[in-house]
Design a protein around this motif. Structure first.
Motif, PDB file in Angstrom:
ATOM      1  N   PRO A   1      20.965   5.282  16.586  1.00  0.00           N
ATOM      2  CA  PRO A   1      20.146   4.661  17.627  1.00  0.00           C
ATOM      3  C   PRO A   1      19.286   5.680  18.358  1.00  0.00           C
ATOM      4  N   MET A   2      18.121   5.236  18.846  1.00  0.00           N
ATOM      5  CA  MET A   2      17.215   6.125  19.544  1.00  0.00           C
ATOM      6  C   MET A   2      17.860   6.733  20.791  1.00  0.00           C
ATOM      7  N   TYR A   3      18.609   5.914  21.553  1.00  0.00           N
ATOM      8  CA  TYR A   3      19.202   6.431  22.782  1.00  0.00           C
ATOM      9  C   TYR A   3      20.197   7.550  22.467  1.00  0.00           C
ATOM     10  N   TYR A   4      20.922   7.417  21.348  1.00  0.00           N
ATOM     11  CA  TYR A   4      21.885   8.449  20.965  1.00  0.00           C
ATOM     12  C   TYR A   4      21.158   9.742  20.579  1.00  0.00           C
ATOM     13  N   GLN A   5      20.055   9.610  19.850  1.00  0.00           N
ATOM     14  CA  GLN A   5      19.274  10.792  19.478  1.00  0.00           C
ATOM     15  C   GLN A   5      18.717  11.498  20.723  1.00  0.00           C
ATOM     16  N   ILE A   6      18.313  10.696  21.715  1.00  0.00           N
ATOM     17  CA  ILE A   6      17.813  11.287  22.958  1.00  0.00           C
ATOM     18  C   ILE A   6      18.937  12.038  23.676  1.00  0.00           C
ATOM     19  N   GLU A   7      20.121  11.438  23.724  1.00  0.00           N
ATOM     20  CA  GLU A   7      21.269  12.102  24.353  1.00  0.00           C
ATOM     21  C   GLU A   7      21.519  13.466  23.713  1.00  0.00           C
TER      22      GLU A   7
ATOM     23  N   VAL B   1      15.271   5.229  27.213  1.00  0.00           N
ATOM     24  CA  VAL B   1      15.526   6.485  27.931  1.00  0.00           C
ATOM     25  C   VAL B   1      16.577   6.272  29.008  1.00  0.00           C
ATOM     26  N   ARG B   2      16.471   5.168  29.743  1.00  0.00           N
ATOM     27  CA  ARG B   2      17.421   4.894  30.827  1.00  0.00           C
ATOM     28  C   ARG B   2      18.843   4.780  30.291  1.00  0.00           C
ATOM     29  N   GLN B   3      19.001   4.141  29.125  1.00  0.00           N
ATOM     30  CA  GLN B   3      20.334   4.019  28.532  1.00  0.00           C
ATOM     31  C   GLN B   3      20.904   5.390  28.178  1.00  0.00           C
ATOM     32  N   ALA B   4      20.065   6.254  27.604  1.00  0.00           N
ATOM     33  CA  ALA B   4      20.506   7.599  27.246  1.00  0.00           C
ATOM     34  C   ALA B   4      20.894   8.400  28.487  1.00  0.00           C
ATOM     35  N   ILE B   5      20.060   8.328  29.532  1.00  0.00           N
ATOM     36  CA  ILE B   5      20.321   9.084  30.758  1.00  0.00           C
ATOM     37  C   ILE B   5      21.592   8.575  31.439  1.00  0.00           C
TER      38      ILE B   5
ATOM     39  N   MET C   1      10.520  15.054  16.926  1.00  0.00           N
ATOM     40  CA  MET C   1      11.670  15.275  17.804  1.00  0.00           C
ATOM     41  C   MET C   1      12.769  14.257  17.523  1.00  0.00           C
ATOM     42  N   LEU C   2      12.380  12.980  17.411  1.00  0.00           N
ATOM     43  CA  LEU C   2      13.324  11.935  17.041  1.00  0.00           C
ATOM     44  C   LEU C   2      12.985  11.427  15.643  1.00  0.00           C
ATOM     45  N   ASN C   3      14.023  11.040  14.923  1.00  0.00           N
ATOM     46  CA  ASN C   3      13.839  10.498  13.579  1.00  0.00           C
ATOM     47  C   ASN C   3      13.963   8.984  13.641  1.00  0.00           C
ATOM     48  N   LYS C   4      12.823   8.298  13.626  1.00  0.00           N
ATOM     49  CA  LYS C   4      12.850   6.846  13.767  1.00  0.00           C
ATOM     50  C   LYS C   4      13.306   6.146  12.480  1.00  0.00           C
ATOM     51  N   GLN C   5      13.464   6.916  11.398  1.00  0.00           N
ATOM     52  CA  GLN C   5      13.984   6.347  10.152  1.00  0.00           C
ATOM     53  C   GLN C   5      15.506   6.476  10.082  1.00  0.00           C
ATOM     54  N   SER C   6      16.070   7.212  11.021  1.00  0.00           N
ATOM     55  CA  SER C   6      17.517   7.449  11.015  1.00  0.00           C
ATOM     56  C   SER C   6      18.275   6.194  11.433  1.00  0.00           C
ATOM     57  N   PRO C   7      19.477   5.985  10.866  1.00  0.00           N
ATOM     58  CA  PRO C   7      20.298   4.853  11.315  1.00  0.00           C
ATOM     59  C   PRO C   7      20.885   5.070  12.711  1.00  0.00           C
TER      60      PRO C   7
ATOM     61  N   SER D   1      11.105  12.861  34.633  1.00  0.00           N
ATOM     62  CA  SER D   1      11.360  11.472  35.009  1.00  0.00           C
ATOM     63  C   SER D   1      11.506  10.588  33.770  1.00  0.00           C
ATOM     64  N   GLU D   2      12.024   9.390  33.958  1.00  0.00           N
ATOM     65  CA  GLU D   2      12.152   8.438  32.846  1.00  0.00           C
ATOM     66  C   GLU D   2      10.797   8.159  32.207  1.00  0.00           C
ATOM     67  N   ARG D   3       9.763   8.048  33.039  1.00  0.00           N
ATOM     68  CA  ARG D   3       8.424   7.792  32.502  1.00  0.00           C
ATOM     69  C   ARG D   3       7.952   8.933  31.612  1.00  0.00           C
ATOM     70  N   GLU D   4       8.160  10.158  32.116  1.00  0.00           N
ATOM     71  CA  GLU D   4       7.741  11.332  31.331  1.00  0.00           C
ATOM     72  C   GLU D   4       8.529  11.443  30.029  1.00  0.00           C
ATOM     73  N   LEU D   5       9.816  11.170  30.095  1.00  0.00           N
ATOM     74  CA  LEU D   5      10.640  11.256  28.890  1.00  0.00           C
ATOM     75  C   LEU D   5      10.285  10.157  27.892  1.00  0.00           C
ATOM     76  N   SER D   6      10.005   8.963  28.398  1.00  0.00           N
ATOM     77  CA  SER D   6       9.643   7.873  27.484  1.00  0.00           C
ATOM     78  C   SER D   6       8.334   8.180  26.759  1.00  0.00           C
ATOM     79  N   GLU D   7       7.415   8.841  27.468  1.00  0.00           N
ATOM     80  CA  GLU D   7       6.144   9.226  26.840  1.00  0.00           C
ATOM     81  C   GLU D   7       6.344  10.335  25.808  1.00  0.00           C
ATOM     82  N   SER D   8       7.181  11.339  26.153  1.00  0.00           N
ATOM     83  CA  SER D   8       7.366  12.460  25.229  1.00  0.00           C
ATOM     84  C   SER D   8       8.182  12.060  24.000  1.00  0.00           C
ATOM     85  N   TYR D   9       9.145  11.151  24.191  1.00  0.00           N
ATOM     86  CA  TYR D   9       9.956  10.696  23.053  1.00  0.00           C
ATOM     87  C   TYR D   9       9.316   9.507  22.314  1.00  0.00           C
ATOM     88  N   GLU D  10       8.280   8.930  22.943  1.00  0.00           N
ATOM     89  CA  GLU D  10       7.579   7.770  22.370  1.00  0.00           C
ATOM     90  C   GLU D  10       8.527   6.599  22.149  1.00  0.00           C
ATOM     91  N   VAL D  11       9.304   6.313  23.204  1.00  0.00           N
ATOM     92  CA  VAL D  11      10.209   5.160  23.201  1.00  0.00           C
ATOM     93  C   VAL D  11      10.065   4.452  24.539  1.00  0.00           C
TER      94      VAL D  11
END
Length: 241
Positions: free
Chosen positions: A9-15, A50-54, A1-7, A35-45
């Motif tokens: 930022p993770m929060y931007y990819q989540i957005e 997650v809070r910054q993206a939201i 879902m997210l590309n952790k090799q990408s330049p 919830s933030e907890r559920e999203l952090s688990e699904s995105y593995e961050v």
């Protein structure tokens, strides 16, 4: 879902992913997202990421927070043209929405100096002060305070106020409403405003002050409103020259 090799930022990819999930109607307008907890688990961050993206999406008006209830996908904003003069009731009915008002208070009091000046009243004159929450399809849209001259409108009742003031002024009193001067600026919701509108404190609001006039040129009302910026926007046509 997210590309952790990408330049990127993770929060931007989540957005961007959340925006896509809204577009695909996986996250539906008006409904809560996980919830933030559920999203952090699904995105593995981390939850902080997650809070910054939201928070960024809330600031963009794509999401909004409701106190004690979570984070929701914003509905399409109601576009209010700046041309023409309509009441809240008229405007919502024209959009096929059900307007309602919750009366907070109706008081007769000595007019504050600024209100006296705007209504062309003597300093000791009395006004009717009406505080209401305005709803569309049972959702709070705005907090509204209206000032009217007691001399001009001595027979205002709670029943009238709960309906349409403009109907009362034009149909019952026989006045013709002609124009208004309106000022709009951005403000931040305080605790009381946030509680009444069902949003988080610190959320952006549209603060509107309107001074309205009858056909004889006399001012008849001052209205001070705070609209939810996540549900309302104003549009206007502009011409060069």
């Amino acid at each position: 879902m997210l590309n952790k090799q990408s330049p990127l930022p993770m929060y931007y990819q989540i957005e961007e992913n959340v925006k896509q999930r809204i577009a695909n109607e996986e996250f539906k307008r008006g409904e809560a997202i996980p919830s933030e907890r559920e999203l952090s688990e699904s995105y593995e961050v981390s939850r902080m990421t997650v809070r910054q993206a939201i928070t960024n999406l809330v600031n963009e008006g794509i999401l909004y927070r409701r106190k004690g209830r979570g984070t929701f996908v914003a509905e399409e904003k109601i576009a209010q043209p700046l041309q023409g003069m309509t009441s809240f009731t008229e405007d919502m009915k024209s959009r096929g929405m059900k307007p309602e008002s919750r009366l907070l208070s109706l008081q007769i009091k000595t007019a504050p100096a600024e209100i006296s000046q705007k209504l062309h009243l003597e300093s000791s004159s009395q006004v009717v002060k009406i505080d209401r929450i305005r709803y569309a399809d049972q959702e709070p849209m705005a907090i509204e305070t209206t000032y009217l001259s007691v001399r001009k409108f001595p027979d205002l009742t709670e029943d009238i106020v709960k309906k349409s003031l403009y109907d009362y002024i034009e149909k019952d009193k026989g006045y013709t409403i002609e124009k208004a001067t309106q000022m709009i600026e951005a403000v931040i919701a305080g605790e009381k405003q946030a509680d009444l509108l069902g949003v988080e404190a610190g959320q952006a609001l549209l603060h509107i002050e309107r001074n309205s006039y009858l056909s004889d040129g006399s001012p008849f009302e001052v209205v001070i409103s705070d609209y939810r910026a996540d549900r309302y926007k104003f549009i206007t046509d502009m011409f060069r020259g």
